[in-house]
Design a protein around this motif. Structure first.
Motif, PDB file in Angstrom:
ATOM      1  N   GLY A 161      65.480  13.463  -6.004  1.00  0.00           N
ATOM      2  CA  GLY A 161      66.273  12.500  -4.916  1.00  0.00           C
ATOM      3  C   GLY A 161      67.478  12.029  -5.999  1.00  0.00           C
ATOM      4  O   GLY A 161      68.192  12.764  -6.239  1.00  0.00           O
ATOM      5  N   ASP A 162      67.387  10.570  -6.019  1.00  0.00           N
ATOM      6  CA  ASP A 162      68.521  10.115  -6.677  1.00  0.00           C
ATOM      7  C   ASP A 162      68.123   9.722  -7.997  1.00  0.00           C
ATOM      8  O   ASP A 162      68.894   9.049  -8.938  1.00  0.00           O
ATOM      9  CB  ASP A 162      68.960   8.547  -6.093  1.00  0.00           C
ATOM     10  N   ASP A 163      66.908   9.993  -8.338  1.00  0.00           N
ATOM     11  CA  ASP A 163      66.216   9.339  -9.574  1.00  0.00           C
ATOM     12  C   ASP A 163      66.286  10.510 -10.785  1.00  0.00           C
ATOM     13  O   ASP A 163      66.084  11.542 -10.371  1.00  0.00           O
ATOM     14  CB  ASP A 163      64.790   9.037  -9.632  1.00  0.00           C
ATOM     15  N   TRP A 164      66.562  10.352 -11.941  1.00  0.00           N
ATOM     16  CA  TRP A 164      66.741  11.204 -13.085  1.00  0.00           C
ATOM     17  C   TRP A 164      65.474  11.013 -14.001  1.00  0.00           C
ATOM     18  O   TRP A 164      64.825   9.996 -14.288  1.00  0.00           O
ATOM     19  CB  TRP A 164      67.770  10.947 -14.029  1.00  0.00           C
ATOM     20  N   TYR A 165      64.809  12.116 -14.283  1.00  0.00           N
ATOM     21  CA  TYR A 165      63.822  12.216 -15.382  1.00  0.00           C
ATOM     22  C   TYR A 165      63.956  13.051 -16.545  1.00  0.00           C
ATOM     23  O   TYR A 165      64.623  13.919 -16.512  1.00  0.00           O
ATOM     24  CB  TYR A 165      62.558  12.671 -14.467  1.00  0.00           C
ATOM     25  N   LEU A 166      63.494  12.504 -17.501  1.00  0.00           N
ATOM     26  CA  LEU A 166      63.392  13.358 -18.878  1.00  0.00           C
ATOM     27  C   LEU A 166      62.126  13.640 -19.208  1.00  0.00           C
ATOM     28  O   LEU A 166      61.105  12.828 -19.800  1.00  0.00           O
ATOM     29  CB  LEU A 166      64.123  12.600 -20.053  1.00  0.00           C
ATOM     30  N   ASN A 167      61.725  14.948 -19.093  1.00  0.00           N
ATOM     31  CA  ASN A 167      60.522  15.354 -19.349  1.00  0.00           C
ATOM     32  C   ASN A 167      60.386  16.151 -20.385  1.00  0.00           C
ATOM     33  O   ASN A 167      60.704  17.187 -20.884  1.00  0.00           O
ATOM     34  CB  ASN A 167      60.006  16.418 -18.189  1.00  0.00           C
ATOM     35  N   ILE A 168      59.521  15.260 -21.494  1.00  0.00           N
ATOM     36  CA  ILE A 168      59.752  15.866 -23.110  1.00  0.00           C
ATOM     37  C   ILE A 168      58.362  16.573 -23.170  1.00  0.00           C
ATOM     38  O   ILE A 168      57.155  16.096 -23.134  1.00  0.00           O
ATOM     39  CB  ILE A 168      59.944  14.533 -23.731  1.00  0.00           C
ATOM     40  N   THR A 169      58.674  17.738 -23.682  1.00  0.00           N
ATOM     41  CA  THR A 169      57.325  18.333 -24.338  1.00  0.00           C
ATOM     42  C   THR A 169      56.990  17.838 -25.696  1.00  0.00           C
ATOM     43  O   THR A 169      57.890  17.651 -26.672  1.00  0.00           O
ATOM     44  CB  THR A 169      57.613  19.950 -24.419  1.00  0.00           C
ATOM     45  N   MET A 170      55.690  17.528 -25.951  1.00  0.00           N
ATOM     46  CA  MET A 170      55.344  17.102 -27.256  1.00  0.00           C
ATOM     47  C   MET A 170      54.283  17.711 -27.764  1.00  0.00           C
ATOM     48  O   MET A 170      53.318  18.299 -27.035  1.00  0.00           O
ATOM     49  CB  MET A 170      54.856  15.471 -27.022  1.00  0.00           C
ATOM     50  N   LYS A 171      54.203  18.125 -29.293  1.00  0.00           N
ATOM     51  CA  LYS A 171      53.151  18.759 -29.771  1.00  0.00           C
ATOM     52  C   LYS A 171      52.748  18.333 -30.880  1.00  0.00           C
ATOM     53  O   LYS A 171      53.320  17.456 -31.444  1.00  0.00           O
ATOM     54  CB  LYS A 171      53.784  20.243 -30.028  1.00  0.00           C
ATOM     55  N   LYS A 172      51.425  18.658 -31.165  1.00  0.00           N
ATOM     56  CA  LYS A 172      50.823  18.334 -32.297  1.00  0.00           C
ATOM     57  C   LYS A 172      49.903  19.315 -33.059  1.00  0.00           C
ATOM     58  O   LYS A 172      49.363  19.990 -32.169  1.00  0.00           O
ATOM     59  CB  LYS A 172      50.117  16.986 -32.021  1.00  0.00           C
ATOM     60  N   LYS A 173      50.155  19.467 -34.384  1.00  0.00           N
ATOM     61  CA  LYS A 173      48.955  20.333 -34.783  1.00  0.00           C
ATOM     62  C   LYS A 173      47.719  19.722 -35.188  1.00  0.00           C
ATOM     63  O   LYS A 173      47.909  18.713 -35.830  1.00  0.00           O
ATOM     64  CB  LYS A 173      49.765  21.006 -36.100  1.00  0.00           C
ATOM     65  N   VAL A 174      46.485  20.431 -35.118  1.00  0.00           N
ATOM     66  CA  VAL A 174      45.389  19.812 -35.339  1.00  0.00           C
ATOM     67  C   VAL A 174      44.609  21.124 -35.976  1.00  0.00           C
ATOM     68  O   VAL A 174      44.701  22.085 -35.797  1.00  0.00           O
ATOM     69  CB  VAL A 174      44.447  19.287 -34.173  1.00  0.00           C
ATOM     70  N   GLN A 175      43.787  20.615 -37.086  1.00  0.00           N
ATOM     71  CA  GLN A 175      42.915  21.428 -37.784  1.00  0.00           C
ATOM     72  C   GLN A 175      41.731  21.462 -36.924  1.00  0.00           C
ATOM     73  O   GLN A 175      40.901  20.223 -36.795  1.00  0.00           O
ATOM     74  CB  GLN A 175      42.999  20.928 -39.238  1.00  0.00           C
ATOM     75  N   VAL A 176      41.383  22.569 -36.360  1.00  0.00           N
ATOM     76  CA  VAL A 176      40.069  22.635 -35.745  1.00  0.00           C
ATOM     77  C   VAL A 176      38.962  23.461 -36.510  1.00  0.00           C
ATOM     78  O   VAL A 176      39.184  24.629 -36.967  1.00  0.00           O
ATOM     79  CB  VAL A 176      40.182  23.124 -34.337  1.00  0.00           C
ATOM     80  N   GLU A 177      37.752  22.791 -36.712  1.00  0.00           N
ATOM     81  CA  GLU A 177      36.588  23.469 -37.457  1.00  0.00           C
ATOM     82  C   GLU A 177      36.020  24.347 -36.502  1.00  0.00           C
ATOM     83  O   GLU A 177      35.341  23.988 -35.381  1.00  0.00           O
ATOM     84  CB  GLU A 177      35.860  22.384 -37.922  1.00  0.00           C
ATOM     85  N   LYS A 178      35.947  25.566 -36.723  1.00  0.00           N
ATOM     86  CA  LYS A 178      34.992  26.632 -35.839  1.00  0.00           C
ATOM     87  C   LYS A 178      33.697  26.654 -36.047  1.00  0.00           C
ATOM     88  O   LYS A 178      32.844  27.097 -35.167  1.00  0.00           O
ATOM     89  CB  LYS A 178      35.926  27.936 -35.779  1.00  0.00           C
ATOM     90  N   GLN A 179      33.323  26.480 -37.136  1.00  0.00           N
ATOM     91  CA  GLN A 179      31.897  26.848 -37.421  1.00  0.00           C
ATOM     92  C   GLN A 179      31.290  25.754 -36.971  1.00  0.00           C
ATOM     93  O   GLN A 179      31.639  24.409 -36.899  1.00  0.00           O
ATOM     94  CB  GLN A 179      31.671  26.698 -39.108  1.00  0.00           C
TER      95      GLN A 179
END
Ligand SMILES: [Zn+2]
Length: 386
Positions: A161-179
């Motif tokens: 419409g008349d509105d502006w948006y900034l869609n920001i991709t954000m990432k984070k690394k996490v350590q995942v224990e699989k055991q």
């Protein structure tokens, strides 16, 4: 989404995973309009070129379009690159789609922006700089602080419409224990969320009735003014306020459950969260005419699962989904059928085991989760003998 970005940097039984989210900010800037037009016009030209040359080699595209985008369309160097990369992405998704359809003509204003080079964002002052223009952030998610430790990646500047948006991709690394250190199940039903495992179970009453109450108020108003409510602004406003209230109750509750699950998993030493895979049931029920309480239940179900999964992954926990069938009517000791033996109590017809139905559901979910983990081929090398 998470699986795709899983890295092979396995250290022992721990894996680095990347969690990704998009944060949408409403921004205020009219200075971007002419630039966005030039970007879009440039992208159309590149798309046309791609269509004619049937290539997606970035080097070829660069040679053919970079100077044109800079000189004819006045895009700065990084934005010119973003523009042709954006065109290649659009072209790829169009050509990969077997149904294809007509060639994209780009009606919507949408610009690909590289962090630092094309935009920066400051969450403390709530300002952003887009292509050299200072812009004010006027709308953003109220729980923004949960992304404090996320990295800002590429963004899309879009106009609706008349509105502006900034869609920001954000990432984070996490350590995942699989055991597998331990499992914890989350059972969701109309009145209670039950979470835990064999050693401890906690019950959280849902807020479905509070939510249904506001839905009912909205419905009553519609009934009271069957003809007028659509036209009368005041009635319409009240109705929509009730609907928003009903929805917010479910949303806030779901978020809280997400946090509780993570806390409780820590307390129990569980690193696997087991959820019921109810997607089939949900799509089945969708087509039926249901009371608002049941519709709300499904909404709540989805929301709670989404938040549990999100919070769990953010905190490096694993989430698995298991088949839900009979999880609340099968005996966890011997597998026989259980029958009702009192208020929310079940008793096994064969071995006589008797317990609270939610407790039984949790135990069955945990058992199913263990089985799923044991039979998953990629898990075999990391699972302990339990
Ligand atoms: Zn039994």
């Amino acid at each position: 989404m998470l699986r795709a970005s899983e890295r092979a940097t396995r250290e022992g039984s721990s894996i680095e995973e990347e969690i990704v989210t998009t944060v949408s900010m409403k921004i205020c800037s009219s200075a971007l309009e002419p630039l966005a037009e030039r970007y879009l016009a440039g992208k159309r030209i590149v798309l046309q070129w791609l269509y004619e040359h049937k290539t997606t080699s970035l080097k070829e595209v660069h040679n053919a379009s970079y100077e044109v985008l800079r000189e004819k369309f006045g895009l700065k160097s990084k934005l010119a690159q973003d523009c042709y990369r954006d065109a290649v992405a659009t072209y790829k998704s169009w050509s990969k789609n077997p149904k294809k359809g007509r060639f994209p003509i780009l009606r919507n204003v949408s610009l690909w922006l590289t962090p630092k080079a094309s935009y920066t964002v400051d969450f403390n002052t709530m300002t952003a700089k887009i292509l050299g223009e200072e812009v004010k952030i006027v709308g953003y998610p109220h729980n923004l602080d949960q992304y404090k430790d996320f990295k800002v990646k590429e963004a899309r500047l879009v106009k609706r419409g008349d509105d502006w948006y900034l869609n920001i991709t954000m990432k984070k690394k996490v350590q995942v224990e699989k055991q597998v250190k331990g499992l914890m199940a989350v059972d969701i039903n109309m009145d209670f969320i039950t979470l835990g495992n064999e050693s401890k179970v906690i019950e959280i009453p849902t807020r479905l009735d509070d939510s249904a109450h506001y839905k009912k108020l909205a419905e009553n108003l519609q009934k009271k003014y069957p003809k007028r409510w659509r036209e009368n602004k005041r009635i319409l406003n009240r109705i929509s306020r009730f609907h928003i209230k009903a929805r917010n109750i479910v949303r806030d509750f779901a978020k809280k459950v997400g946090k509780w699950v993570v806390d409780e998993a820590r307390r129990l030493g569980a690193n696997y969260i087991v959820l019921e895979d109810l997607n089939k049931m949900i799509s089945h029920v969708k087509g039926l005419k249901k009371s608002y309480r049941e519709k709300l239940y499904l909404m709540q179900y989805r929301r709670v699962q989404q938040w549990v999964e999100w919070e769990a992954k953010k905190h490096g926990l694993n989430v698995i989904y298991v088949k839900p069938a009979y999880s609340s009517t099968t005996c966890p000791k011997c597998g026989e059928k259980m029958v009702e033996s009192g208020y929310r109590m079940l008793k096994c017809v064969k071995c006589g085991f008797e317990d609270h139905r939610d407790y039984i559901a949790v135990m069955n979910l945990c058992a199913r989760g263990s089985l799923t983990l044991l039979s998953a081929p990629q898990m075999r090398d990391v699972i302990t003998n339990r």
